[in-house]
Design a protein around this motif. Structure first.
Motif, PDB file in Angstrom:
ATOM      1  N   SER A   1       0.833  -1.199   0.000  1.00 46.96           N
ATOM      2  CA  SER A   1       0.000   0.000   0.000  1.00 46.96           C
ATOM      3  C   SER A   1       0.872   1.254   0.000  1.00 46.96           C
ATOM      4  CB  SER A   1      -0.939  -0.006   1.209  1.00 46.96           C
ATOM      5  OG  SER A   1      -1.740   1.153   1.234  1.00 46.96           O
ATOM      6  N   TYR A   2       1.911   1.251   0.818  1.00 47.57           N
ATOM      7  CA  TYR A   2       2.850   2.378   0.860  1.00 47.57           C
ATOM      8  C   TYR A   2       3.495   2.581  -0.519  1.00 47.57           C
ATOM      9  CZ  TYR A   2       6.844   5.203   2.360  1.00 47.57           C
ATOM     10  OH  TYR A   2       7.790   6.193   2.495  1.00 47.57           O
ATOM     11  N   ARG A   3       3.935   1.481  -1.127  1.00 50.02           N
ATOM     12  CA  ARG A   3       4.563   1.548  -2.458  1.00 50.02           C
ATOM     13  C   ARG A   3       3.582   2.115  -3.485  1.00 50.02           C
ATOM     14  NH1 ARG A   3       6.056  -3.472  -2.653  1.00 50.02           N
ATOM     15  NH2 ARG A   3       4.236  -4.196  -3.778  1.00 50.02           N
ATOM     16  N   TYR A   4       2.331   1.676  -3.431  1.00 48.71           N
ATOM     17  CA  TYR A   4       1.300   2.180  -4.340  1.00 48.71           C
ATOM     18  C   TYR A   4       1.070   3.673  -4.116  1.00 48.71           C
ATOM     19  CZ  TYR A   4      -3.391   2.799  -6.312  1.00 48.71           C
ATOM     20  OH  TYR A   4      -4.484   3.259  -7.004  1.00 48.71           O
ATOM     21  N   ALA A   5       1.001   4.098  -2.844  1.00 49.63           N
ATOM     22  CA  ALA A   5       0.705   5.490  -2.516  1.00 49.63           C
ATOM     23  C   ALA A   5       1.851   6.436  -2.851  1.00 49.63           C
ATOM     24  CB  ALA A   5       0.354   5.614  -1.031  1.00 49.63           C
ATOM     25  N   THR A   6       3.085   5.969  -2.682  1.00 50.12           N
ATOM     26  CA  THR A   6       4.238   6.862  -2.819  1.00 50.12           C
ATOM     27  C   THR A   6       5.029   6.664  -4.110  1.00 50.12           C
ATOM     28  OG1 THR A   6       5.760   5.337  -1.709  1.00 50.12           O
ATOM     29  CG2 THR A   6       4.548   6.922  -0.314  1.00 50.12           C
ATOM     30  N   GLY A   7       4.920   5.495  -4.711  1.00 52.43           N
ATOM     31  CA  GLY A   7       5.737   5.187  -5.889  1.00 52.43           C
ATOM     32  C   GLY A   7       7.088   4.596  -5.546  1.00 52.43           C
ATOM     33  N   HIS A   8       7.358   4.362  -4.246  1.00 53.49           N
ATOM     34  CA  HIS A   8       8.623   3.741  -3.845  1.00 53.49           C
ATOM     35  C   HIS A   8       8.406   2.916  -2.579  1.00 53.49           C
ATOM     36  CE1 HIS A   8       9.136   6.754  -0.650  1.00 53.49           C
ATOM     37  NE2 HIS A   8       8.761   7.654  -1.546  1.00 53.49           N
ATOM     38  N   GLY A   9       9.363   2.049  -2.286  1.00 59.29           N
ATOM     39  CA  GLY A   9       9.240   1.163  -1.132  1.00 59.29           C
ATOM     40  C   GLY A   9       9.617   1.828   0.168  1.00 59.29           C
TER      41      GLY A   9
END
Length: 168
Positions: free
Chosen positions: A146-154
């Motif tokens: 979810s974080y990766r989806y929201a921010t574009g990075h891990g």
């Protein structure tokens, strides 16, 4: 970007409410696991602002992007659709925004379900609350997606907050 690969969840699916508020009615997370999950999220969500949810039940802990917009085409949680990306309910279940491929994996492997109001413009899925240490690790994996989806990075490999809650 790496997509989720989850094992199949063991056991029956929990009962959930059929409408809003969409909550988990059975198989709640034990208190200690729920607290460990919230602490892990607080320590590892670099660049997130933590405050009460704009959409969820009172007592839910929510994580918002800190002044940055999500990547183009990303739809986060209502009402703004570009700020709140995950919240933890008092029962230990979570609502979060995920990429379509990750939603499919989550639902196909019985780790969660779509929100009753889910639509092309309401991108909300429920992740069932973890019941064991092993399920806590799965929850962390889904939250990272979810974080990766929201921010574009891990997420960074190390915590971003000291134990006293201060940013590093």
């Amino acid at each position: 970007m790496t997509m989720l690969t989850l094992p199949t969840r063991i056991g029956d699916r929990p009962q959930t409410g059929p409408s809003v508020p969409h909550v988990q009615l059975s198989q709640h997370s034990p208190d200690d696991l729920r607290e460990r999950l919230k602490q892990w999220m607080t320590d590892h969500m670099h660049g997130a602002v933590i405050r009460p949810s704009e959409i969820s039940e009172p007592g839910s802990l929510a994580f918002f992007l800190d002044g940055a917009l999500p990547p183009s085409g990303t739809v986060l949680l209502p009402p703004r659709l570009n700020a709140e990306f995950v919240h933890v309910h008092t029962d230990g279940s979570l609502h979060l925004a995920l990429a379509k491929e990750d939603q499919h994996e989550l639902i196909a492997k019985d780790w969660g379900e779509r929100h009753p109001l889910y639509s092309p413009v309401i991108n909300v899925v429920m992740l069932y609350g973890p019941r064991t240490d092993e399920e806590l690790q799965i929850a962390k994996t889904v939250i990272k997606a979810s974080y990766r989806y929201a921010t574009g990075h891990g997420l960074p490999a190390t915590p971003t907050r000291e134990p006293d809650g201060q940013r590093i």
